[in-house]
Structures are given as structure tokens and as C-alpha cells.
Design a protein around this motif. Structure first.
Motif, PDB file in Angstrom:
ATOM      1  N   THR A  78       8.066  -7.630  -0.221  1.00 19.06           N
ATOM      2  CA  THR A  78       6.832  -8.404  -0.129  1.00 19.06           C
ATOM      3  C   THR A  78       6.597  -8.904   1.278  1.00 19.06           C
ATOM      4  O   THR A  78       5.473  -9.057   1.708  1.00 19.06           O
ATOM      5  N   ASN A  79       7.675  -9.206   1.987  1.00 19.46           N
ATOM      6  CA  ASN A  79       7.525  -9.811   3.299  1.00 19.46           C
ATOM      7  C   ASN A  79       6.873  -8.847   4.283  1.00 19.46           C
ATOM      8  O   ASN A  79       6.342  -9.249   5.305  1.00 19.46           O
ATOM      9  N   ALA A  80       6.945  -7.557   3.959  1.00 19.62           N
ATOM     10  CA  ALA A  80       6.398  -6.579   4.877  1.00 19.62           C
ATOM     11  C   ALA A  80       4.874  -6.583   4.828  1.00 19.62           C
ATOM     12  O   ALA A  80       4.219  -6.203   5.790  1.00 19.62           O
ATOM     13  N   ASP A  81       4.300  -7.046   3.730  1.00 23.51           N
ATOM     14  CA  ASP A  81       2.855  -6.997   3.576  1.00 23.51           C
ATOM     15  C   ASP A  81       2.213  -8.254   4.164  1.00 23.51           C
ATOM     16  O   ASP A  81       2.476  -9.360   3.706  1.00 23.51           O
ATOM     17  N   PRO A  82       1.387  -8.103   5.191  1.00 24.20           N
ATOM     18  CA  PRO A  82       0.793  -9.285   5.811  1.00 24.20           C
ATOM     19  C   PRO A  82      -0.112 -10.060   4.856  1.00 24.20           C
ATOM     20  O   PRO A  82      -0.257 -11.271   4.984  1.00 24.20           O
ATOM     21  N   ARG A  83      -0.696  -9.361   3.882  1.00 23.63           N
ATOM     22  CA  ARG A  83      -1.576 -10.064   2.930  1.00 23.63           C
ATOM     23  C   ARG A  83      -0.782 -11.081   2.116  1.00 23.63           C
ATOM     24  O   ARG A  83      -1.215 -12.193   1.879  1.00 23.63           O
ATOM     25  N   ASP A  84       0.427 -10.667   1.700  1.00 21.73           N
ATOM     26  CA  ASP A  84       1.270 -11.567   0.925  1.00 21.73           C
ATOM     27  C   ASP A  84       1.708 -12.752   1.760  1.00 21.73           C
ATOM     28  O   ASP A  84       1.733 -13.883   1.298  1.00 21.73           O
ATOM     29  N   ALA A  85       2.053 -12.458   3.006  1.00 22.16           N
ATOM     30  CA  ALA A  85       2.484 -13.534   3.900  1.00 22.16           C
ATOM     31  C   ALA A  85       1.366 -14.552   4.061  1.00 22.16           C
ATOM     32  O   ALA A  85       1.600 -15.763   4.024  1.00 22.16           O
ATOM     33  N   ARG A  86       0.142 -14.062   4.199  1.00 23.63           N
ATOM     34  CA  ARG A  86      -0.989 -14.973   4.394  1.00 23.63           C
ATOM     35  C   ARG A  86      -1.254 -15.773   3.110  1.00 23.63           C
ATOM     36  O   ARG A  86      -1.498 -16.972   3.152  1.00 23.63           O
ATOM     37  N   ALA A 106       7.720 -14.922  -5.047  1.00 20.14           N
ATOM     38  CA  ALA A 106       6.877 -13.792  -4.645  1.00 20.14           C
ATOM     39  C   ALA A 106       7.697 -12.508  -4.677  1.00 20.14           C
ATOM     40  O   ALA A 106       7.240 -11.478  -5.190  1.00 20.14           O
ATOM     41  N   ALA A 107       8.928 -12.579  -4.158  1.00 22.17           N
ATOM     42  CA  ALA A 107       9.796 -11.399  -4.163  1.00 22.17           C
ATOM     43  C   ALA A 107      10.099 -10.981  -5.593  1.00 22.17           C
ATOM     44  O   ALA A 107      10.106  -9.796  -5.920  1.00 22.17           O
ATOM     45  N   GLY A 108      10.321 -11.974  -6.455  1.00 22.23           N
ATOM     46  CA  GLY A 108      10.603 -11.676  -7.857  1.00 22.23           C
ATOM     47  C   GLY A 108       9.422 -11.019  -8.537  1.00 22.23           C
ATOM     48  O   GLY A 108       9.578 -10.048  -9.279  1.00 22.23           O
ATOM     49  N   ALA A 109       8.214 -11.534  -8.242  1.00 20.80           N
ATOM     50  CA  ALA A 109       7.012 -10.983  -8.868  1.00 20.80           C
ATOM     51  C   ALA A 109       6.810  -9.538  -8.426  1.00 20.80           C
ATOM     52  O   ALA A 109       6.465  -8.668  -9.233  1.00 20.80           O
ATOM     53  N   ALA A 110       7.058  -9.287  -7.129  1.00 20.41           N
ATOM     54  CA  ALA A 110       6.880  -7.925  -6.611  1.00 20.41           C
ATOM     55  C   ALA A 110       7.877  -6.977  -7.267  1.00 20.41           C
ATOM     56  O   ALA A 110       7.528  -5.869  -7.659  1.00 20.41           O
ATOM     57  N   ARG A 111       9.123  -7.467  -7.408  1.00 13.85           N
ATOM     58  CA  ARG A 111      10.146  -6.623  -8.024  1.00 13.85           C
ATOM     59  C   ARG A 111       9.777  -6.332  -9.479  1.00 13.85           C
ATOM     60  O   ARG A 111       9.900  -5.213  -9.947  1.00 13.85           O
ATOM     61  N   ALA A 112       9.304  -7.384 -10.163  1.00 16.64           N
ATOM     62  CA  ALA A 112       8.911  -7.207 -11.563  1.00 16.64           C
ATOM     63  C   ALA A 112       7.761  -6.210 -11.670  1.00 16.64           C
ATOM     64  O   ALA A 112       7.756  -5.347 -12.543  1.00 16.64           O
ATOM     65  N   ALA A 113       6.796  -6.330 -10.734  1.00 20.45           N
ATOM     66  CA  ALA A 113       5.644  -5.430 -10.769  1.00 20.45           C
ATOM     67  C   ALA A 113       6.080  -3.986 -10.540  1.00 20.45           C
ATOM     68  O   ALA A 113       5.606  -3.073 -11.215  1.00 20.45           O
ATOM     69  N   ARG A 114       7.016  -3.822  -9.604  1.00 22.19           N
ATOM     70  CA  ARG A 114       7.516  -2.477  -9.324  1.00 22.19           C
ATOM     71  C   ARG A 114       8.238  -1.904 -10.533  1.00 22.19           C
ATOM     72  O   ARG A 114       8.015  -0.772 -10.929  1.00 22.19           O
ATOM     73  N   ALA A 115       9.117  -2.755 -11.122  1.00 29.85           N
ATOM     74  CA  ALA A 115       9.874  -2.304 -12.290  1.00 29.85           C
ATOM     75  C   ALA A 115       8.909  -1.926 -13.402  1.00 29.85           C
ATOM     76  O   ALA A 115       9.064  -0.902 -14.068  1.00 29.85           O
TER      77      ALA A 115
END
Lengths: 305, 321
Positions: B173-181, B114-123
Motif C-alpha cells: 500500500t505504501n507504494a501507492d501515492p493515492r493511499d499515502a495521501r 491500510a496494509a491489512g485491508a490491501a492484503r485482504a483485498a488481494r487475498a
């Protein structure tokens, strides 16, 4: 919350066993004594009073006084500070240098492992005390040269065990599985390998702490590490050394503390790293006692055990 | 997935040992390929080269059209490759971290990707915004060679794909509650999928049986949502009834997710139950290749016939000496 803490203590007691628990409590008390020295010590450790020299245990001086009339109990309390500081530094430096090197060698294996392991073997062959004497000869007496020399000597003592344990984890398929998940070297090493070998590292560090304490006390006794007016267990032994025959308490008290600390650290270290006291001795004794009792009691014993 | 002329030579005296010799095969999305052969025939070496734990001496491998013949460069590429191909090892006792519960092991992988996907999306978003503000000649080649392009279907199907819509500045990603859920839901789904109970999912590996551990290993592999899953003798260490359970589970998972399998086994019965096609290896060379039924029912090669004859069936008697 209270129950949670009590539960943790109960679990720690169960895993340390009776000897380990006694050792841990003793060491905690010594640590507390060192931290709270100004509150615990009855007097100023360096206050001289030649009129009171060589007085035996009394209300004013719990363990009597030494040749300069200094209160021995207070010197013991303050002495725990310097006596524990040295080994703490030695173990911290040895861990700081040795563990990363060992983990690096364990991860890459091959020639990296071979080179690092041979260097450890080479340093392991150097006697720590000799290295410390050499350092004192070069830089003059004092705690720091002794600590630096002993730190170097203790690196292989810790790192060889860490390397062997980490190597065993490294070749486990779970490490391969994590690598295939795309986790990096540092993360797998720190979060998984180091975590799994944690008890081994901690146990070996406790044992090393004990030996370093003994080595530094020896060096201080010889006048090579901590210097005379400072309260230190090794220095205290050498201060009153000459009068041992007639007046033994000033020598015996720090000596007993050193022995008890080293013994406790060794017992505790062995328990933490997972060594169990020889179980066959215990079962044998139990078998003999239960043989004399009723069969029903044997069942109860078995269930209780 | 495509493998061309894959070769592995282990260095040694006399030119070394050729463990794998010009092996080629194709695997359709959602297909299942069995690789059979006796011990030492190179099955596991092929698997280790595919997942990048062993380098190939020659030949090429690719999954979803992306090459994986050379070692991965950088964290992003390692992660991207992890989403293409996963593996379940033979020994369920050592393939799990002893200090991690099933839940923790699977969750760690979910977080990681999930962290990787978020980083990729940001990049990707920053690359896009840069190209919008003016064509940057350097951004084009980086995007073409990088494995993190936003058009990657493997990334977009992830439950946290909505991270694409989040502001570029969001730190983690961990900051977003939607992702956590979403991750929590996915975690329960995976554990449920492999049939682990709530209680088992909290247990350490030492408190689980071999079959349960293998379920954890499968869940951990599936957590990366890979296109292909390699099962390297994944049921060989289990007893027969548990083997059947795990095989049923694998059939079930494939039907539900459309994942492709490479099943490495010396057990033809297992291959027959799970695979569409098969290849037979001997001394690192493919000696027979085709549909599973063809090979196992009408083997053209004596070696395959010998392998088949080695499987005990009802009425089988030990040869008389």
C-alpha cells in the motif's frame, strides 16, 4: 546539513555531561586508532631489533622499545585491534543470545519468565574467568575459547537488566492498546518495547564491554587467550612484566590504556542508560558558591542552569 | 454487539473467584451503554474479556455478528477484530508509547490497517479469480471462516477501499501515492476531530497534559474505525473541567461517526451525560439493567440508590456522625 550535525553533537554533549563526553571522545579516538592502525602506527609492531632493546622514549621510538626491540607505540596501536575485537565478540554474542531470551520471557511472563530468569541466575553465579579457564583447559589456549566462555558468562549480566526493563514496559497499558489494535508480538516487542529500553540495553552493553576487555586482558596476561607474538595489551603487560622494577614504561603504557578504556566505558554506559552523577553533590557545591555572591548573580545562575 | 452469559472465574483456592457472573447485554449500532458499579464489581474484567486481553471462562461475545469468544487466530483476524472494537484506558500517562508522538502513534495504526485491508483485498481478489477459473472446493470454506471477506462493510468504508480496484500484483500500500495521501488526510481529520493542535500532535506524551494524552488515546482508537469503543474509566483520571471537555468531545464524535460506546465508570454523572442505557454490576452480577434515565432516576435496587446517593450534588452535606 552542517548545522544539523552540530546540533546533534551539542545535544549528545548535553545528555552525556562533561565526564561522559570525555569518555566518548577518548573511546572514539581508540576506535579510530584500531581501524586506522597501519596509518597511525609509526612502525611494524612485530619488527625486532635486538640492538635497540630496552631503549627509552626517543624520536625514533616515541614510547621506547621492549626486550626484543619492538616499538611500543606501534604495538599499542596494533594491540588495540585484538584488545577490542575480543570484547566486541563477547558483547555481540551475549546480546544476540540474551536479549531475545529476555524479551521472550518478558512478553509471556508466568512460567516462561520464571524458567528463563532462573537460568540467568544460575549462569550469573558462574565466575566468567573460571569458565574461561575451563574452556582453555578443554580446547587449548587462544582468543576463541576465551571469547566463547566469556560470552556465556556475560549473557545474564546483560539479559537480567533487559528482562527487568522489558517486563516493566510489557505491563504498561500502551502495550495492551497496541495488542488490541491487532499488532503482533514481534512487532510490538521490537518496535515499541525494545525501542523504549534501548538506552538501558546500550548502556549495559558498554559496561559489559569494559569488563570483558579487562577479563580478556587478564586471560591474555596469563597466556590463556591471545598468544605471545601477537600485539595485545594484556600480552604486552606480561611480556615486559619481569623488568617492571627498572623499566616500567612497556608495562605501564598498555596498562594505562586498559584502565582508561574500562573507565570510559563504565562512565559512558552509566550515562547512556540514564544514570546521572549524584546531583545533590553538585547542587550543594553550587549553593555554597552562590551564597557568597550577590543575590542578582544567584538569579542569573538559576536561569542559566 | 451482543454478550451472552459472560463469566470469568479467576483460579484460586476454594473454587476460585467469580469476578464476572453470567453477564448479558445487547448494544445497538451507535448506542451507548454505561456499566456502573463499585471497585471490584467486575467492570474492567468485562472490558478485558471483550477486547481479548483476558479469556472468558464461559459465555459468548460477538460484534457485528462475528464471534470473539475464542482467541483470535492469525494476524488477519486480529486486525479484523481491532476494527470491530477498540478501547481507551483509564491512565493516560501509561497508555501511550513514551517514545512516539501523537502523530506517529495514530499514523502507525492507520498504516497497519491500510496494509491489512490491501492484503485482504488481494487475498479476496485472488480467491475470486480462482473460483472464476474453476470451482475450487477448498476456497469456499476458507472464505467462509476467514474474517477477510471483501463484503465486510468495515473494510469497504475505509478511505483506501479503492485498493480493491488496483492490480492484484501491486506489492504494498505504501507504494501507492493515492493511499499515502488518503492516509494523510485521515490522520489530519482524526487529530482535528479530537482537538489536538498541530504542535501538540508532534509532541511526545511526556510533554502533554493528561487531557491531551487522553485525546491522543481516543484518536489512536478511532484510527481503527471501530464499530464499538470501550471507555474504561477513560475520564476518571482527569480533573473535572477536562473531564467535561473530553465528555463533550465523545458526545460530538458519536454524533458525527455513529460509533457505539461502552462506558465503564463508577461515576453516575458521567454515565448520565453519555449513555442511553445502563447496567449496574455488583460482585460480578448484573443487578439492574435498562434505560439510563430509568435506572438513574428511579432505581429499583437499594444498591443503585446507594451508588446514586454517593454522588455529591449541590446542597449535599456529609453525613453527621
Amino acid at each position: 546539513m552542517r548545522i544539523h550535525i552540530l546540533g546533534r553533537i551539542a545535544r549528545a554533549r548535553a545528555s552525556l555531561g562533561p565526564a561522559g563526553t570525555v569518555a566518548a571522545v577518548f573511546l572514539l579516538l581508540v576506535l579510530l586508532m584500531a581501524v586506522l592502525a597501519p596509518l597511525v602506527a609509526p612502525q611494524d609492531p612485530n619488527l625486532q631489533s635486538l640492538l635497540d632493546a630496552y631503549s627509552g622514549p626517543s624520536g625514533a621510538h616515541l614510547l621506547g622499545t621492549d626486550g626484543l626491540g619492538r616499538d611500543i607505540a606501534s604495538r599499542l596501536v596494533y594491540g588495540s585491534r585484538t584488545s577490542l575485537l575480543g570484547p566486541t565478540l563477547v558483547v555481540a554474542v551475549a546480546l544476540g543470545v540474551g536479549v531475545p531470551l529476555a524479551l521472550l520471557a518478558a512478553w509471556y511472563g508466568g512460567w516462561v519468565n520464571a524458567v528463563v530468569a532462573r537460568v540467568f541466575d544460575l549462569v550469573y553465579a558462574l565466575p566468567g574467568l573460571l569458565l574461561a579457564v575451563l574452556a582453555v583447559a578443554l580446547f587449548g589456549p587462544g582468543l576463541m575459547p576465551a571469547v566463547v566462555a566469556l560470552s556465556i558468562a556475560y549473557i545474564p549480566f546483560l539479559a537480567r537488566i533487559v528482562l527487568a526493563a522489558a517486563r516493566q514496559q510489557r505491563v504498561s497499558p500502551y502495550v495492551d492498546a497496541l495488542a488490541v489494535q491487532g499488532f503482533g508480538v514481534v512487532r510490538i516487542t521490537v518496535r515499541h518495547i525494545l525501542r523504549n529500553i534501548g538506552p538501558v540495553v546500550l548502556g549495559q552493553a558498554a559496561i559489559a564491554f569494559g569488563y570483558a576487555l579487562l577479563d580478556l586482558a587478564s586471560l591474555s596476561y596469563l597466556g590463556l587467550a591471545v598468544q605471545a607474538p601477537t600485539a595485545d595489551w594484556g600480552v604486552m603487560v606480561s611480556d615486559s612484566n619481569a623488568l617492571l622494577q627498572g623499566y616500567w614504561l612497556p608495562v605501564l603504557a598498555p596498562g594505562v590504556l586498559i584502565v582508561c578504556c574500562v573507565l570510559s566505558l563504565t562512565v559512558l554506559g552509566a550515562r547512556i542508560s540514564g544514570e546521572r552523577p549524584q546531583p545533590y553533590l553538585r547542587t550543594r557545591r553550587r549553593a555554597r558558591t552562590t551564597a557568597r555572591t550577590q543575590p542578582a548573580a544567584v538569579d542569573q545562575n538559576g536561569a542559566a542552569a | 454487539m451482543s454478550v451472552r452469559d459472560l463469566t470469568k472465574i479467576f483460579p484460586g483456592r476454594g473454587g476460585g473467584h467469580k469476578a464476572v457472573d453470567a453477564v448479558s447485554f445487547e448494544l445497538e449500532p451507535g448506542g451507548a451503554l454505561g456499566i456502573v458499579g463499585e471497585s471490584g464489581s467486575g467492570k474492567t474484567t468485562i472490558a478485558r474479556m471483550l477486547i481479548g486481553l483476558e479469556s472468558a471462562t464461559a459465555g459468548s461475545m460477538s460484534v457485528l455478528g462475528r464471534d470473539r469468544s475464542r482467541p483470535a487466530r492469525g494476524a488477519a483476524e486480529r486486525r479484523a477484530r481491532a476494527r470491530e472494537l477498540q478501547i481507551v484506558f483509564q491512565d493516560p500517562y501509561t497508555s501511550l508509547d513514551p517514545s512516539q508522538s501523537a502523530r506517529a502513534a495514530v499514523d502507525e495504526v492507520l498504516r497497519h490497517h491500510a496494509a491489512g485491508a490491501a492484503r485482504a483485498a488481494r487475498a479476496d481478489a485472488s480467491t475470486r479469480s480462482r473460483s472464476r477459473s474453476g470451482p475450487d472446493p477448498r476456497s469456499a470454506p476458507t472464505k467462509a471462516t476467514g474474517p477477510t471477506s471483501g463484503s465486510d462493510p468495515a473494510i469497504d468504508t475505509r478511505p483506501d477501499a479503492d485498493s480493491n480496484t488496483r492490480p492484484v500484483t501491486s506489492p504494498s500500500t505504501n507504494a501507492d501515492p493515492r493511499d499515502a495521501r488518503a492516509r494523510q488526510t485521515r490522520l489530519e481529520e482524526l487529530l482535528d476531530q479530537v482537538g489536538l493542535t498541530e504542535r501538540q500532535s508532534h509532541a511526545r506524551p511526556r510533554d502533554l497534559s493528561g487531557g491531551q494524552r487522553q485525546r491522543v488515546a481516543i484518536a489512536r482508537a478511532l484510527a481503527a474505525d471501530p464499530a464499538v469503543l470501550i471507555l474504561d474509566e477513560a475520564v476518571s483520571a482527569l480533573d473535572v473541567s477536562i473531564q467535561a471537555q473530553i465528555l463533550n468531545l465523545l458526545v460530538d464524535i458519536r454524533a458525527r461517526t455513529g460509533i457505539a460506546y461502552i462506558l465503564i465508570s463508577h461515576d453516575l454523572a458521567v454515565v448520565r451525560q453519555l449513555c442511553d442505557s445502563a447496567l449496574v454490576l455488583r460482585s460480578g452480577r448484573v443487578i439492574e439493567q435498562g434505560s439510563c434515565a430509568d435506572i438513574l432516576d428511579n432505581p429499583a435496587e437499594d444498591y443503585t440508590r446507594a451508588l446514586r446517593a454517593a454522588v455529591p450534588v449541590p446542597g449535599w452535606r456529609p453525613p453527621q456522625h
